[in-house]
Design a protein around this motif. Sequence first.
Motif, mmCIF file in Angstrom:
data_model
loop_
_atom_site.group_PDB
_atom_site.id
_atom_site.type_symbol
_atom_site.label_atom_id
_atom_site.label_comp_id
_atom_site.label_asym_id
_atom_site.label_seq_id
_atom_site.Cartn_x
_atom_site.Cartn_y
_atom_site.Cartn_z
ATOM 1 N N THR A 36 -3.682 3.320 21.479
ATOM 2 C CA THR A 36 -4.086 3.933 19.991
ATOM 3 C C THR A 36 -3.875 5.462 19.983
ATOM 4 O O THR A 36 -3.804 5.902 18.693
ATOM 5 N N ASP A 58 1.417 4.818 16.490
ATOM 6 C CA ASP A 58 0.721 4.847 15.199
ATOM 7 C C ASP A 58 0.506 3.370 14.608
ATOM 8 O O ASP A 58 0.687 2.343 15.347
ATOM 9 N N ARG A 59 -0.236 3.221 13.570
ATOM 10 C CA ARG A 59 -0.883 1.820 13.101
ATOM 11 C C ARG A 59 0.412 0.856 12.836
ATOM 12 O O ARG A 59 0.421 -0.266 13.489
ATOM 13 N N LEU A 104 1.524 -0.061 16.481
ATOM 14 C CA LEU A 104 0.650 -1.164 17.043
ATOM 15 C C LEU A 104 0.643 -2.218 16.451
ATOM 16 O O LEU A 104 0.417 -3.565 17.215
ATOM 17 N N ALA A 105 0.897 -2.546 15.156
ATOM 18 C CA ALA A 105 0.927 -3.813 14.444
ATOM 19 C C ALA A 105 2.118 -4.606 14.625
ATOM 20 O O ALA A 105 2.289 -5.635 14.252
ATOM 21 N N ASN A 132 -7.606 -5.860 13.336
ATOM 22 C CA ASN A 132 -8.546 -4.515 13.178
ATOM 23 C C ASN A 132 -8.056 -3.633 13.959
ATOM 24 O O ASN A 132 -7.862 -2.340 13.701
ATOM 25 N N ALA A 139 -5.174 -2.627 15.237
ATOM 26 C CA ALA A 139 -3.825 -2.051 14.749
ATOM 27 C C ALA A 139 -3.989 -1.438 13.514
ATOM 28 O O ALA A 139 -3.476 -0.230 13.479
ATOM 29 N N ALA A 140 -5.106 -1.799 12.749
ATOM 30 C CA ALA A 140 -5.286 -0.778 11.491
ATOM 31 C C ALA A 140 -6.254 0.089 11.602
ATOM 32 O O ALA A 140 -6.395 0.660 10.715
ATOM 33 N N GLY A 141 -6.923 0.217 12.653
ATOM 34 C CA GLY A 141 -7.907 1.476 12.878
ATOM 35 C C GLY A 141 -9.156 0.962 12.348
ATOM 36 O O GLY A 141 -10.269 1.875 12.233
#
Length: 281
Positions: A27, A31-32, A35-36, A96, A98-100
Motif C-alpha cells: 500500500t 497506488d490504488r 493494487l486493484a 476494500n 485496493a480502494a483504501g
Amino acid sequence: MVGVPGEAQPALAAAASAALEAYSVATAEHDRAALAEVVGDGADGTPTMRIDVLVENAVLNALSRHSVNVLTEETGWVDNGSALTLVMDPVDGSANAAAGVPLSAFSAAVAVDGAFTEALTVWLETGRSWWAKAGTPSPLRTTGRTSLPGAAVSLLRPHPANPGAASAWWEVARRAGRVRILSTSCLEGALVAQGATDAFADAATDTHRLVDLAASVVLAEAGGGAVRDVFGRPIGLDTDLTRRWSGVVAASPELADELASVLHDAYETGRTTPAGPGTPT
C-alpha cells in the motif's frame, strides 16, 4: 490485542506477520489503480488483484520454512505431506484494501488431521488481532444473543438478480435491528466472536469459500457462538476451492440455527414465488 500473539502456532504466526509486512509495503509502494489491477485468476476461478498476489507471495515465502500444507485463495492447495494444514486468506476484503477502505484482514485456521484447532484473524490496517485455540481459555465473548428480532447483523450485499437470495436478504433485514455491509467476511466473523455484533451471514448466495469461514469456526466457538451453512452443509477441511457455502456466524447456536432457517425458508419462497408489486427483484 494488537499484533501477532506469541502463543500462536509458529507457521500461523509467520504467515500473519508476513501478511502484515507485505500489506504495509504494497500500500505504500503502489497506488490504488495498481493494487486493484486484475493480474490473473485465483484457484477458485475468481479474478486476482495485484494486492492479493503481493501479499500471498510474501506469505508463501515465509511458510517455505515451515513443514505444513497450505490451502490459500490464489494458489490453492499446496501438499507438503504434513498432518497440519493452514487454511488462509492472505487479504480478505481485497476490494476494500485496493480502494483504501480500511476494512481488510489476514485470516487463517490450522487444521490437524482435518479438524480446525486454532485460528488467527488480523485487521491489516490496524494490526488488531483475534486468536483462539480449541481447548484453551479465550478472552473472546460473543454477545450471547439467541434470537434474530432486533439483532445487529452484517450481511453480504443483496443480489437483486437472484430472487431467492434477494428475498432472504430482505427478510433478515426486516427482522434485524441493524444491518451492516462491510465486505470482509473474515473480519465480520471476528467481530461476532468478540461481541461487537450479533451475527454475520451470506444470504443464500453460496459466495463463501472455505478460506472465508475456517477461522470463524474456531473464533466464534471459542467465544460461545456457532457457524452454520444456510443449506445445512458441514463446514470442514476440503481442498477444492471451487466448493461454496452460504455461511452464518452467530453469537449463539440458537441464533445461528434461527438465522440459517430464516434465510433458507425465505430463499426457497422467493425463488418459487413470482415477484409482485414492491417485491425485491
